[in-house]
Structures are given as structure tokens and as C-alpha cells.
Design a protein around this motif. Sequence first.
Motif, PDB file in Angstrom:
ATOM      1  N   GLU A 101      43.690  44.903  45.658  1.00 22.26           N
ATOM      2  CA  GLU A 101      42.332  44.868  45.777  1.00 22.26           C
ATOM      3  C   GLU A 101      41.691  44.835  47.458  1.00 22.26           C
ATOM      4  O   GLU A 101      42.491  44.235  48.072  1.00 22.26           O
ATOM      5  N   GLY A 102      40.719  45.597  47.667  1.00 22.34           N
ATOM      6  CA  GLY A 102      40.035  45.663  48.787  1.00 22.34           C
ATOM      7  C   GLY A 102      40.755  46.627  49.827  1.00 22.34           C
ATOM      8  O   GLY A 102      40.468  46.842  50.774  1.00 22.34           O
ATOM      9  N   TYR A 103      41.752  47.400  49.297  1.00 18.80           N
ATOM     10  CA  TYR A 103      42.648  48.039  50.111  1.00 18.80           C
ATOM     11  C   TYR A 103      42.346  49.612  50.058  1.00 18.80           C
ATOM     12  O   TYR A 103      42.158  50.048  48.934  1.00 18.80           O
ATOM     13  N   HIS A 104      42.305  50.252  50.975  1.00 19.96           N
ATOM     14  CA  HIS A 104      41.925  51.551  51.111  1.00 19.96           C
ATOM     15  C   HIS A 104      43.410  52.549  51.388  1.00 19.96           C
ATOM     16  O   HIS A 104      43.906  52.420  52.450  1.00 19.96           O
ATOM     17  N   TYR A 105      43.624  53.564  50.454  1.00 23.71           N
ATOM     18  CA  TYR A 105      44.839  54.023  50.651  1.00 23.71           C
ATOM     19  C   TYR A 105      44.341  55.614  50.644  1.00 23.71           C
ATOM     20  O   TYR A 105      43.980  56.179  50.051  1.00 23.71           O
ATOM     21  N   THR A 112      49.027  40.528  35.336  1.00 20.23           N
ATOM     22  CA  THR A 112      49.209  39.127  34.465  1.00 20.23           C
ATOM     23  C   THR A 112      50.718  39.486  33.784  1.00 20.23           C
ATOM     24  O   THR A 112      51.211  40.529  33.544  1.00 20.23           O
ATOM     25  N   GLU A 113      51.645  38.535  33.905  1.00 25.31           N
ATOM     26  CA  GLU A 113      53.192  38.441  33.645  1.00 25.31           C
ATOM     27  C   GLU A 113      53.336  37.462  32.376  1.00 25.31           C
ATOM     28  O   GLU A 113      52.781  36.282  32.679  1.00 25.31           O
ATOM     29  N   ASP A 114      54.020  37.891  31.421  1.00 23.43           N
ATOM     30  CA  ASP A 114      54.768  37.040  30.485  1.00 23.43           C
ATOM     31  C   ASP A 114      56.208  37.466  30.661  1.00 23.43           C
ATOM     32  O   ASP A 114      56.612  38.228  31.071  1.00 23.43           O
ATOM     33  N   THR A 115      56.920  36.620  29.679  1.00 26.10           N
ATOM     34  CA  THR A 115      58.266  36.747  29.651  1.00 26.10           C
ATOM     35  C   THR A 115      58.466  38.198  29.297  1.00 26.10           C
ATOM     36  O   THR A 115      59.607  38.786  29.839  1.00 26.10           O
ATOM     37  N   ASP A 116      57.930  38.779  28.224  1.00 28.20           N
ATOM     38  CA  ASP A 116      58.446  40.197  27.864  1.00 28.20           C
ATOM     39  C   ASP A 116      57.235  41.274  28.020  1.00 28.20           C
ATOM     40  O   ASP A 116      57.139  42.194  27.554  1.00 28.20           O
ATOM     41  N   CYS A 117      56.389  41.039  28.924  1.00 29.04           N
ATOM     42  CA  CYS A 117      55.159  41.915  29.066  1.00 29.04           C
ATOM     43  C   CYS A 117      54.514  41.603  30.496  1.00 29.04           C
ATOM     44  O   CYS A 117      54.543  40.449  31.104  1.00 29.04           O
ATOM     45  N   ILE A 118      54.134  42.674  31.027  1.00 24.21           N
ATOM     46  CA  ILE A 118      53.324  42.885  32.437  1.00 24.21           C
ATOM     47  C   ILE A 118      52.019  43.622  32.051  1.00 24.21           C
ATOM     48  O   ILE A 118      52.117  44.703  31.476  1.00 24.21           O
ATOM     49  N   ASN A 119      50.967  43.125  32.511  1.00 23.47           N
ATOM     50  CA  ASN A 119      49.790  43.872  32.321  1.00 23.47           C
ATOM     51  C   ASN A 119      48.928  43.971  33.678  1.00 23.47           C
ATOM     52  O   ASN A 119      49.082  43.044  34.377  1.00 23.47           O
ATOM     53  N   ILE A 120      48.629  45.175  33.545  1.00 21.62           N
ATOM     54  CA  ILE A 120      47.953  45.481  34.802  1.00 21.62           C
ATOM     55  C   ILE A 120      46.583  46.302  34.640  1.00 21.62           C
ATOM     56  O   ILE A 120      46.350  47.217  33.996  1.00 21.62           O
ATOM     57  N   GLU A 121      45.559  45.623  35.361  1.00 25.04           N
ATOM     58  CA  GLU A 121      44.175  46.509  35.217  1.00 25.04           C
ATOM     59  C   GLU A 121      43.671  46.588  36.627  1.00 25.04           C
ATOM     60  O   GLU A 121      43.717  45.651  37.357  1.00 25.04           O
ATOM     61  N   THR A 122      43.128  47.781  36.814  1.00 26.83           N
ATOM     62  CA  THR A 122      42.715  48.212  38.159  1.00 26.83           C
ATOM     63  C   THR A 122      41.583  48.984  38.225  1.00 26.83           C
ATOM     64  O   THR A 122      41.069  49.686  36.969  1.00 26.83           O
ATOM     65  N   SER A 123      40.547  48.829  38.739  1.00 33.14           N
ATOM     66  CA  SER A 123      39.344  49.567  38.984  1.00 33.14           C
ATOM     67  C   SER A 123      39.451  50.100  40.530  1.00 33.14           C
ATOM     68  O   SER A 123      39.627  49.606  41.377  1.00 33.14           O
ATOM     69  N   TYR A 124      39.193  51.235  40.748  1.00 35.23           N
ATOM     70  CA  TYR A 124      39.024  52.068  41.997  1.00 35.23           C
ATOM     71  C   TYR A 124      38.220  53.473  42.064  1.00 35.23           C
ATOM     72  O   TYR A 124      37.868  54.065  40.945  1.00 35.23           O
ATOM     73  N   SER A 125      37.988  53.939  43.327  1.00 36.68           N
ATOM     74  CA  SER A 125      37.330  55.115  43.451  1.00 36.68           C
ATOM     75  C   SER A 125      38.448  55.955  43.994  1.00 36.68           C
ATOM     76  O   SER A 125      39.136  55.754  44.530  1.00 36.68           O
ATOM     77  N   LEU A 126      38.246  57.350  43.389  1.00 34.83           N
ATOM     78  CA  LEU A 126      39.085  58.348  43.826  1.00 34.83           C
ATOM     79  C   LEU A 126      38.269  59.456  44.410  1.00 34.83           C
ATOM     80  O   LEU A 126      37.436  59.992  44.183  1.00 34.83           O
ATOM     81  N   GLY A 127      38.940  59.883  45.385  1.00 36.85           N
ATOM     82  CA  GLY A 127      38.532  61.104  46.369  1.00 36.85           C
ATOM     83  C   GLY A 127      39.929  62.011  46.444  1.00 36.85           C
ATOM     84  O   GLY A 127      40.930  61.579  46.652  1.00 36.85           O
ATOM     85  N   LEU A 128      39.481  63.443  46.638  1.00 35.22           N
ATOM     86  CA  LEU A 128      40.450  64.499  46.773  1.00 35.22           C
ATOM     87  C   LEU A 128      39.883  65.255  47.826  1.00 35.22           C
ATOM     88  O   LEU A 128      38.726  65.547  47.853  1.00 35.22           O
ATOM     89  N   GLY A 129      40.624  65.501  48.820  1.00 32.08           N
ATOM     90  CA  GLY A 129      40.249  66.557  49.822  1.00 32.08           C
ATOM     91  C   GLY A 129      39.065  66.061  50.684  1.00 32.08           C
ATOM     92  O   GLY A 129      38.148  66.692  50.966  1.00 32.08           O
ATOM     93  N   TYR A 130      39.096  64.504  50.924  1.00 31.97           N
ATOM     94  CA  TYR A 130      37.871  63.988  51.595  1.00 31.97           C
ATOM     95  C   TYR A 130      36.559  64.012  50.843  1.00 31.97           C
ATOM     96  O   TYR A 130      35.529  63.693  51.350  1.00 31.97           O
ATOM     97  N   ARG A 178      39.238  46.359  42.177  1.00 29.92           N
ATOM     98  CA  ARG A 178      39.884  45.276  41.605  1.00 29.92           C
ATOM     99  C   ARG A 178      41.119  45.389  40.940  1.00 29.92           C
ATOM    100  O   ARG A 178      41.499  46.674  40.652  1.00 29.92           O
ATOM    101  N   LEU A 179      42.157  44.437  41.105  1.00 29.58           N
ATOM    102  CA  LEU A 179      43.212  44.603  40.433  1.00 29.58           C
ATOM    103  C   LEU A 179      43.797  43.145  40.185  1.00 29.58           C
ATOM    104  O   LEU A 179      43.687  42.099  40.641  1.00 29.58           O
ATOM    105  N   THR A 180      44.102  43.192  38.850  1.00 29.52           N
ATOM    106  CA  THR A 180      44.670  41.921  38.044  1.00 29.52           C
ATOM    107  C   THR A 180      45.914  42.301  37.572  1.00 29.52           C
ATOM    108  O   THR A 180      46.271  43.362  36.674  1.00 29.52           O
TER     109      THR A 180
END
Length: 149
Positions: free
Chosen positions: A82-86, A111-129, A107-109
Motif C-alpha cells: 500500500e502506497g508503494y510504487h514498483y 487476512t489470514e485464517d488457519t486454512d485460508c489467506i485472502n488478499i485484496e489489492t487495488s492498483y494502477s498499471l502502466g506499461l512502457g511508461y 490499497r492492500l488488505t
Amino acid sequence: MDKNVIVTIKGLEYEPDGSAGEEIETCQPGVYKFLQGKHIITYEELCDGNTGEFVKNLIKIDKNTVSILKRGQISTQMVFKEGYHYLGTYEIAYGASSFSVDITTSRLTITEDTDCINIETSYSLGLGYNYISRRTVCINIHSAGVLPD
């Protein structure tokens, strides 16, 4: 979590006007390990175009970062924090093409449980600048013998 897992990835790309565009979904068997405080998941997925070739995927998850490494006909690394530019590269074996990939995570969320991991992310994508789109991705990793919530 068991060693054998199911990896489900759902992604949604938004059009420039903000409306929902193309949705993708993949569900693959994978292998889970917990090493040095990180969740490590490996799985393979069939390349587009029914070439019979697979892309090998590695997902690393720690408390506030998700990294996805792809190797095969498509090779890239994507880092979500979250808040990171890669800035990385996206390589396609066909014609040996390579593009820069630009990911800004809003945004990056995780959540971990005993038998499950959920990831939700929102991001912007660029290719070739060049800005391509805004996207959301949900990743669910759960033990193979357990149904997801």
C-alpha cells in the motif's frame, strides 16, 4: 494451512471512464510453505493460446507486502504494498519482447485464517511508461480440503 492448496485469483480491470471492464478468474492447485516468516505459494497455469506450456508462479506474502513472480512464456515480478510504487519488467517469450511495468498500489488488505489467506489489492498499471488501467485483484489461497468462505 496444508501443504496442498487451491489458488483462486479474480481480477477486474476498469475502463478509463471508471466503469468495470474485463474480468478474469483462474483457479489452480498449488503448494504452500511457511518460511522465515513468509507465506510461500507456488503454482502453475497454462499459457494463453493452448500452447501446452505453463507459467510458473511464486507468491510471497508477509504482513504488508505481496510479491508475485512469473516465469515461462511470460516473465515478470509484481510487488504490491500500500502506497508503494514498483517499477519492473514484463517479458514475453514470443519475439523476445520486453516492456517496463509500473505498479502503484493504492490499497492492500491481507487476512489470514488457519486454512485460508485472502488478499485484496487495488492498483494502477502502466506499461512502457504509459498508464494502462486501474485494477483490483482478489487472491484466495486455501487448504485443498477446505472450501473457501
